[in-house]
Design a protein around this motif. Structure first.
Motif: not given
Length: 216
Positions: A165-189
């Protein structure tokens, strides 16, 4: 606003909630280890402040020529309104379809041909709905500079659609970062992170689900 800070915010209010051992089932039938409801950011004042200030920062940095913000219906409307207020910019929103009465608008709010627009979305997965919004705005004569969103899965299908579609998206955060932080914070293993990434890479492949869960 850092990706990790927003990730911590979303996890703290369960706007993003991981449950790899008891997957959620999407309307499509796909089993997912993650549940997302970014509307919850609106009812947490500290998180809301981080999100809206973060979106404003992204727009200032990535789309300095923006003239109008357009929210997606319905989840992006509040974020476009609050961010527009912070930036002192006009905003509107795009309906999922045209009204069947009155002026039969699909775009709500004033939009002039040639105006430079940034689309505000809460979540991007496969990208289909936000690209429809972009197309509606382009057909109305807008110069769509791009999209800002709170969270993106980074799914291949979504990335490909945005590119086509020739359109750019910029996100505040993403799946990979949230998964990493979730493990560090003890939400998941920590062992769950690779399972989550496997889901993100191919949502239709359920091999990431533990055997005992599939047999249950």
């Amino acid at each position: 606003m850092s990706e990790r800070k927003i990730a911590k915010d979303l996890l703290s209010i369960k706007a993003v909630f991981f449950r790899p051992d008891e997957p959620f089932t999407w309307a499509s039938g796909i089993k997912s280890p993650v549940y997302c409801d970014n509307r919850l950011t609106l009812t947490s004042v500290p998180v809301r402040n981080d999100v809206e200030n973060g979106l404003a920062e992204l727009i200032r940095k990535e789309y300095p020529d923006a003239e109008v913000l357009m929210g997606t219906s319905t989840a992006g409307i509040a974020h476009a309104a609050i961010t527009g207020h912070l930036l002192g910019m006009p905003m509107g929103y795009v309906r999922g379809s045209s009204k069947d009465h009155g002026r039969k608008n699909q775009i709500e709010g004033q939009l002039l041909p040639g105006q430079k627009v940034v689309v505000v979305e809460d979540l991007i997965s496969t990208g289909g709905s936000v690209i429809e919004v972009v197309n509606v705005l382009r057909e109305a004569g807008a110069d769509v500079l791009g999209i800002v969103s709170i969270f993106t899965y980074g799914m291949e299908k979504g990335l490909k659609r945005l590119e086509e579609a020739n359109v750019r998206n910029i996100s505040l955060t993403n799946f990979d970062v949230i998964a990493e932080v979730a493990a560090e914070e003890g939400y998941i293993s920590k062992e769950d992170v690779q399972r989550l990434i496997a889901f993100r890479n191919n949502p239709s492949d359920e091999s990431w689900i533990k055997k005992e869960d599939k047999d249950a």
